[in-house]
Design a protein around this motif. Structure first.
Motif, short mmCIF file in Angstrom:
data_model
loop_
_atom_site.label_atom_id
_atom_site.label_comp_id
_atom_site.label_asym_id
_atom_site.label_seq_id
_atom_site.Cartn_x
_atom_site.Cartn_y
_atom_site.Cartn_z
N GLY A 1 -11.16 7.31 1.42
CA GLY A 1 -10.10 6.83 2.04
C GLY A 1 -9.28 7.54 2.99
N ASP A 2 -8.03 7.37 3.52
CA ASP A 2 -7.39 7.93 4.77
C ASP A 2 -6.55 9.12 4.41
N ARG B 1 -9.44 5.18 8.59
CA ARG B 1 -10.64 6.19 8.36
C ARG B 1 -10.83 6.19 7.04
N ALA B 2 -12.00 7.06 6.80
CA ALA B 2 -12.55 7.15 5.49
C ALA B 2 -13.05 8.33 5.42
N ASP B 3 -12.29 9.42 5.07
CA ASP B 3 -12.67 10.86 5.22
C ASP B 3 -12.28 11.85 4.16
N THR B 4 -11.62 10.97 3.02
CA THR B 4 -10.88 11.72 1.87
C THR B 4 -11.27 10.99 0.45
N ASP B 5 -11.88 12.11 -0.19
CA ASP B 5 -12.08 11.37 -1.68
C ASP B 5 -11.01 11.14 -2.59
N GLY B 6 -10.96 9.87 -2.78
CA GLY B 6 -10.01 9.37 -3.41
C GLY B 6 -10.29 9.40 -4.86
N ASN B 7 -11.44 9.33 -5.20
CA ASN B 7 -11.70 9.40 -6.77
C ASN B 7 -11.15 10.72 -7.56
N ARG B 8 -11.01 11.68 -6.63
CA ARG B 8 -10.45 12.84 -7.20
C ARG B 8 -9.01 12.98 -7.39
#
Length: 196
Positions: free
Chosen positions: A97-98, A116-123
């Protein structure tokens, strides 16, 4: 920066908020931690499942499906308002995600557009999948909406977060539409009222 709470504290927080919790299998150790770190956590993400039928929905969220192994969240909130715990740790729910949205969640300020989709949201997010077809027509029972607000508030209370730490998947990742059938500002207001 917040370390994820223990699994025991997680279930205790949900029950303290008045929720009925169902433990599904060995949920405390069912996770995707071998794929990367879990934490620090910064918020709670709400999804709809795009499915019908509580039993099958819980099973899919626990096991996943071809191409996306489970768990697909930490808890499944079914139409009867129960929270089914299916995993704990890193879960395949948020995806990329952003970064600007994450920064806004951390600062507890209004969200920017997710472009944008540049960051790990699962973390970084706890995730709740909520049983609903997500077609804008499938009803959201009052008991389910109440459980969603209570579950998010429970985690915010433990971490001393405000209602601004709760977001929808559609606010995180471009192209996502969930949850559909209510607005996230409306849900955040309900969470704010609980926290007050």
């Amino acid at each position: 920066m917040a370390a994820p709470m223990s699994a025991d504290r997680f279930i205790e927080a949900l029950r303290d908020e008045g929720l009925t919790v169902v433990e599904v299998g060995a949920w405390r150790t069912h996770n995707r931690n071998h794929k990367g770190p879990w934490g620090p956590v910064h918020g709670v993400m709400i999804h709809h499942t795009a499915s019908r039928g509580s039993e099958g929905t819980v099973r899919i969220c626990r096991e996943g499906y071809e191409g996306l192994p489970g768990p697909l969240c930490h808890g499944v909130i079914t139409k009867d308002g129960r929270v089914h715990l299916v995993g704990y740790g890193r879960a395949n729910h948020a995806g990329l995600g952003d970064h600007d949205v994450l920064a806004a969640v951390i600062a507890e300020r209004p969200l920017p557009p997710d472009d944008r989709a540049d960051t790990d949201g699962n973390r970084h997010f706890y995730g709740f999948e909520c049983e609903n077809l997500g077609d804008g027509k499938d009803p959201w029972p009052a008991v389910q909406l109440d459980a969603m607000a209570r579950a998010a508030a429970a985690l915010c209370r433990v971490h001393h977060w405000t209602h601004r730490s709760v977001i929808g998947h559609r606010e995180w990742q471009p192209g996502k539409v969930d949850p559909r059938g209510f607005t996230m500002p409306w849900l955040r207001e309900r969470i704010r009222d609980r926290l007050e």
